[in-house]
Motif scaffolding. Structure first.
Motif, PDB file in Angstrom:
ATOM      1  N   TYR A 535       0.862  -1.185   0.000  1.00 19.84           N
ATOM      2  CA  TYR A 535       0.000   0.000   0.000  1.00 19.84           C
ATOM      3  C   TYR A 535       0.896   1.233   0.000  1.00 19.84           C
ATOM      4  N   LEU A 536       0.699   2.116  -0.976  1.00 20.82           N
ATOM      5  CA  LEU A 536       1.492   3.341  -1.105  1.00 20.82           C
ATOM      6  C   LEU A 536       2.996   3.074  -1.025  1.00 20.82           C
ATOM      7  N   GLY A 537       3.444   2.047  -1.769  1.00 18.39           N
ATOM      8  CA  GLY A 537       4.870   1.782  -1.886  1.00 18.39           C
ATOM      9  C   GLY A 537       5.483   0.997  -0.751  1.00 18.39           C
ATOM     10  N   GLU A 538       4.697   0.654   0.280  1.00 11.68           N
ATOM     11  CA  GLU A 538       5.237  -0.066   1.433  1.00 11.68           C
ATOM     12  C   GLU A 538       4.540  -1.411   1.597  1.00 11.68           C
ATOM     13  N   ILE A 539       5.280  -2.381   2.130  1.00 13.19           N
ATOM     14  CA  ILE A 539       4.658  -3.659   2.494  1.00 13.19           C
ATOM     15  C   ILE A 539       4.014  -3.474   3.861  1.00 13.19           C
ATOM     16  N   VAL A 540       2.684  -3.663   3.920  1.00 12.85           N
ATOM     17  CA  VAL A 540       1.973  -3.472   5.192  1.00 12.85           C
ATOM     18  C   VAL A 540       1.704  -4.796   5.895  1.00 12.85           C
ATOM     19  N   GLU A 541       1.807  -5.912   5.150  1.00 11.55           N
ATOM     20  CA  GLU A 541       1.625  -7.234   5.761  1.00 11.55           C
ATOM     21  C   GLU A 541       2.305  -8.262   4.884  1.00 11.55           C
ATOM     22  N   ILE A 542       3.039  -9.179   5.495  1.00 13.84           N
ATOM     23  CA  ILE A 542       3.714 -10.248   4.743  1.00 13.84           C
ATOM     24  C   ILE A 542       3.728 -11.507   5.603  1.00 13.84           C
ATOM     25  N   GLY A 543       3.520 -12.652   4.953  1.00  7.44           N
ATOM     26  CA  GLY A 543       3.553 -13.892   5.706  1.00  7.44           C
ATOM     27  C   GLY A 543       3.161 -15.078   4.842  1.00  7.44           C
ATOM     28  N   PRO A 544       3.139 -16.286   5.409  1.00  4.95           N
ATOM     29  CA  PRO A 544       2.676 -17.454   4.668  1.00  4.95           C
ATOM     30  C   PRO A 544       1.257 -17.213   4.156  1.00  4.95           C
ATOM     31  N   ARG A 545       0.969 -17.728   2.963  1.00  5.22           N
ATOM     32  CA  ARG A 545      -0.336 -17.480   2.350  1.00  5.22           C
ATOM     33  C   ARG A 545      -1.492 -17.867   3.265  1.00  5.22           C
ATOM     34  N   GLN A 546      -1.383 -19.027   3.879  1.00  2.76           N
ATOM     35  CA  GLN A 546      -2.476 -19.497   4.736  1.00  2.76           C
ATOM     36  C   GLN A 546      -2.703 -18.552   5.916  1.00  2.76           C
ATOM     37  N   GLY A 591      12.521  17.114   0.256  1.00  5.71           N
ATOM     38  CA  GLY A 591      12.956  17.083   1.650  1.00  5.71           C
ATOM     39  C   GLY A 591      12.102  16.215   2.558  1.00  5.71           C
ATOM     40  N   PHE A 592      11.053  15.579   2.006  1.00 13.86           N
ATOM     41  CA  PHE A 592      10.193  14.727   2.831  1.00 13.86           C
ATOM     42  C   PHE A 592      10.977  13.517   3.331  1.00 13.86           C
ATOM     43  N   VAL A 593      10.881  13.258   4.626  1.00 14.93           N
ATOM     44  CA  VAL A 593      11.550  12.100   5.226  1.00 14.93           C
ATOM     45  C   VAL A 593      10.473  11.110   5.672  1.00 14.93           C
ATOM     46  N   PRO A 594      10.416   9.916   5.048  1.00 22.51           N
ATOM     47  CA  PRO A 594       9.379   8.943   5.423  1.00 22.51           C
ATOM     48  C   PRO A 594       9.543   8.503   6.876  1.00 22.51           C
ATOM     49  N   PRO A 595       8.430   8.261   7.562  1.00 19.55           N
ATOM     50  CA  PRO A 595       8.534   7.791   8.955  1.00 19.55           C
ATOM     51  C   PRO A 595       9.126   6.386   9.016  1.00 19.55           C
ATOM     52  N   GLN A 596       9.825   6.106  10.089  1.00 17.71           N
ATOM     53  CA  GLN A 596      10.363   4.767  10.297  1.00 17.71           C
ATOM     54  C   GLN A 596       9.224   3.821  10.678  1.00 17.71           C
ATOM     55  N   ARG A 597       9.047   2.751   9.896  1.00 19.15           N
ATOM     56  CA  ARG A 597       7.945   1.821  10.149  1.00 19.15           C
ATOM     57  C   ARG A 597       8.384   0.710  11.098  1.00 19.15           C
ATOM     58  N   GLN A 598       7.487   0.328  11.968  1.00 18.68           N
ATOM     59  CA  GLN A 598       7.716  -0.789  12.879  1.00 18.68           C
ATOM     60  C   GLN A 598       6.775  -1.930  12.498  1.00 18.68           C
ATOM     61  N   TYR A 599       7.276  -3.153  12.620  1.00 17.83           N
ATOM     62  CA  TYR A 599       6.467  -4.338  12.305  1.00 17.83           C
ATOM     63  C   TYR A 599       6.332  -5.199  13.549  1.00 17.83           C
ATOM     64  N   ARG A 600       5.153  -5.770  13.718  1.00 18.88           N
ATOM     65  CA  ARG A 600       4.958  -6.712  14.826  1.00 18.88           C
ATOM     66  C   ARG A 600       4.723  -8.104  14.240  1.00 18.88           C
ATOM     67  N   GLN A 601       5.211  -9.098  14.951  1.00 18.02           N
ATOM     68  CA  GLN A 601       5.070 -10.481  14.502  1.00 18.02           C
ATOM     69  C   GLN A 601       3.812 -11.072  15.130  1.00 18.02           C
ATOM     70  N   VAL A 602       2.921 -11.593  14.250  1.00 22.32           N
ATOM     71  CA  VAL A 602       1.669 -12.169  14.760  1.00 22.32           C
ATOM     72  C   VAL A 602       1.630 -13.688  14.588  1.00 22.32           C
ATOM     73  N   HIS A 606       4.906 -14.170   9.901  1.00 18.65           N
ATOM     74  CA  HIS A 606       3.765 -13.298   9.596  1.00 18.65           C
ATOM     75  C   HIS A 606       3.976 -11.954  10.289  1.00 18.65           C
ATOM     76  N   LEU A 607       4.322 -10.909   9.490  1.00 17.54           N
ATOM     77  CA  LEU A 607       4.625  -9.588  10.018  1.00 17.54           C
ATOM     78  C   LEU A 607       3.593  -8.581   9.530  1.00 17.54           C
ATOM     79  N   VAL A 608       3.222  -7.651  10.407  1.00 16.37           N
ATOM     80  CA  VAL A 608       2.228  -6.625  10.085  1.00 16.37           C
ATOM     81  C   VAL A 608       2.769  -5.267  10.505  1.00 16.37           C
ATOM     82  N   GLN A 609       2.589  -4.280   9.611  1.00 19.93           N
ATOM     83  CA  GLN A 609       3.028  -2.916   9.929  1.00 19.93           C
ATOM     84  C   GLN A 609       2.204  -2.376  11.096  1.00 19.93           C
ATOM     85  N   ALA A 610       2.892  -1.892  12.110  1.00 26.10           N
ATOM     86  CA  ALA A 610       2.209  -1.392  13.314  1.00 26.10           C
ATOM     87  C   ALA A 610       1.595  -0.017  13.049  1.00 26.10           C
TER      88      ALA A 610
END
Length: 610
Positions: A535-546, A591-602, A606-610
């Motif tokens: 979404y908007l150039g960033e991975i917001v969720e990644i993990g096994p398909r199931q 000059g825009f600086v993207p925010p640092q994204r944090q991911y949590r493991q569920v 399986h990681l999801v953008q916090a």
């Protein structure tokens, strides 16, 4: 000229078609492409005509509208609109009917809108042509229509041009234009085929809602059985110019008798049908002539977890500068891909999913350096892609190949198929011309074509066959990775199933790794081992398909899945009430600086953008 009113009672048909036969002149002969079509559409009813490319669906609708060229086509039979015979009308009378009583929405809104006029002016023109109103009254009516089709901030967008609208919003403009004269019949010819799944869901909801409000009859033409199940009351299945089965949508889906109907339904991926299965599954294939299953549904290969990744991407960033002003100074940048990381193992399929503009295709092109990345590290089978010179980059590309969405655009129309498939082998000097010919012949056989087809040219093949040719060509260099960029999106449902099965078979045979770029969630669920949602150039969720499909965590992932049409007629009256906002712009100021994204493991992997 004042609009003539054709009043249909609730008991009679708005449209009645009898023995409709349409022929085209080929040389001195007439060849029928639609034969003996019979159907009726009542007020507030939706009738779907379903079938694959070339079945005669669109020719049927163009025949009803009398939009076919008069000197090379012949329409026979009867087409009555509220009891009035349309085939007997002269040109001027038919022109009045088209704008007033029948409206049509076409598949590609960008080619239906004039790029040099504001959208408000184009809709107003449709009103002024057919109704005796002033320019001010026409503008008020346009604003009412834009609000009705849920275009936000309609007053400010009246003077904007088509290129300033997204695909979904352009299709809404076309619907507003079609509704301008309050037609009795709306013909929608593949109105959602080119749209993202969320936009498609919004358009289907909108057509249902407007039908309730305006009392229109709708003739809906599509090859997507999921869309048919959700929108139509009755369904006509077309095959080779004839209606092979007609009935209520519930009957067609649950008690379809014709082999072609069953073949179409078997090829439709159903979201959620993979519950409990870890590996991808092949599509069942039914023989149209006999109705017998010739390819059963079977499980595809797995991934060796201990295998070393063949592709590693760390913090990939790709931006495109925007320059403006007299001196072309940088005024901003499109942040197309922002800090993306993933890896890919031999024999694995990682699906990148998301809507148009989310950065999926740019990610694939950045990995192969068809687009120059702005930052990050890419390792392809040991090659550090960002550090390669021209000669090394050429060698690296033997390892990673791309299959594009439109095979006709990626094949040279002046080269025979044999020459096109042989070309990479010869260009990379991997052997003699005879060796190239033998390998090309073998690969064409493997993808379900024959070596005897090598002298033919791309225009002599169907879309599905051309995509097979593109896949054969991508295998000529014995790659380890294939980037499939929307490789099945434009294909008919049964051809899509065959090409997906082919990709799974080739993956098992050659231990190929796939980066499968798609917005079709149901196909992704079927063919992938892992899924990354962008979404908007960033991975917001990644993990096994199931894990991702059974337990989606990010709101955007849930939104994508909620929008997928399900081939179940029981959902026909379902309103999803999807958010109608357009996807946000990826353009950022200097000059825009993207925010640092944090991911949590569920879960495991399986990681999801916090």
């Amino acid at each position: 000229m004042e609009k003539q009113e054709f009043v249909a009672s609730e008991t009679e048909s708005v449209l009645s078609v009898r023995n409709l036969t349409t022929s085209f002149r080929i040389g001195s002969q007439w060849r029928s492409v639609v034969r003996d079509m019979n159907f009726d559409i009542a007020p507030r009813e939706t009738v779907a005509i379903v079938g694959e490319s070339g079945s005669g669906k669109s020719v049927t609708s163009l025949s009803v509208m009398r939009l076919l060229p008069e000197n090379s086509s012949r329409i026979e039979g009867s087409v009555k609109l509220a009891g009035r015979e349309l085939l007997d009308l002269d040109r001027e009378a038919m022109r009045q009917v088209r704008g007033n009583d029948i409206s049509m929405i076409f598949q590609e809104p960008m080619t239906s809108l004039n790029p040099i006029f504001p959208i408000g002016k184009q809709i107003a023109e449709a009103i002024l042509c057919h109704r005796n109103v002033s320019a001010a009254e026409a503008k008020d009516e346009v604003l009412r229509l834009l609000d009705k089709v849920r275009i936000p901030n309609a007053k400010n967008r009246f003077d904007e041009y088509p290129h300033q609208f997204s695909g979904g919003m352009r299709q809404r403009v076309m619907i507003a234009m079609a509704l301008a004269s309050r037609p009795k019949l709306l013909i929608a010819d593949e109105p959602t085929t080119a749209l993202d799944v969320t936009i498609q869901g919004q358009i289907l909801d909108l057509i249902k809602q407007l039908q309730d409000e305006e009392g229109m009859a709708v003739l809906f033409i599509t090859h997507d059985m999921g869309v048919v199940a959700e929108i139509s009351d009755r369904t006509i299945v077309m095959f080779r110019g004839e209606a092979v089965e007609t009935g209520t949508t519930d009957d067609i889906f649950n008690r379809g008798r014709h082999p072609y109907t069953r073949a179409l339904l078997s090829a439709v991926p159903k979201l959620g049908s993979m519950g409990g299965r870890e590996r991808p599954m092949r599509f069942p294939v039914i023989d149209i002539a006999s109705g017998e299953t010739v390819v059963p549904e079977t499980e595809a290969g797995g991934v060796e977890e201990s295998a070393r990744p063949v592709l590693e991407v760390k913090n990939l960033t790709t931006r495109f500068d925007i320059r403006s002003g007299l001196f072309g100074r940088k005024s901003g940048a499109v942040h197309a891909v922002e800090n993306v990381s993933f890896d890919l193992r031999p024999g694995e399929t990682l699906a990148l999913v998301g809507e148009s503009g989310c950065g999926k295709s740019t990610t694939g092109r950045s990995i192969t350096r068809l687009v120059e990345p702005s930052g990050g590290e890419i390792s392809v089978d040991g090659y550090q892609v960002g550090q390669l010179g021209a000669a090394e980059l050429r060698r690296m590309r033997r390892t990673i190949q791309m299959v594009f969405q439109d095979p006709f655009a990626s094949l040279d129309p002046r080269m025979s198929v044999g020459e096109a498939v042989m070309e990479p082998f010869i260009e990379h000097k991997l052997g003699s011309k005879n060796e190239a010919r033998d390998k090309a012949a073998d690969l064409l056989e493997r993808v379900g074509l024959g070596a005897d087809m090598m002298p033919r040219y791309p225009h002599e093949f169907s879309g599905g066959q051309r995509q097979r040719i593109a896949i054969a060509r991508s295998l000529m260099l014995d790659p380890k990775i294939i980037v499939a960029d929307e490789a099945v999106s434009a294909l008919d449902v049964s051809i899509k199933a065959q090409v997906c099965n082919l990709l799974l078979d080739l993956q098992q045979s050659f231990n190929l790794a796939y980066l499968f770029i798609s917005h079709d969630m149901a196909v992704v669920e079927r063919v992938s081992h892992r899924v990354a949602v962008m979404y908007l150039g960033e991975i917001v969720e990644i993990g096994p398909r199931q894990a991702v499909f059974d337990n989606p965590q990010h709101p955007y992932t849930k939104k994508l899945m909620a929008a997928v049409p399900v081939p179940d007629p029981a959902r026909r009256n379902l309103k999803r009430n999807l958010n109608t906002e357009e996807i946000k712009s990826p353009i950022r100021p200097v000059g825009f600086v993207p925010p640092q994204r944090q991911y949590r493991q569920v879960g495991e992997g399986h990681l999801v953008q916090a």
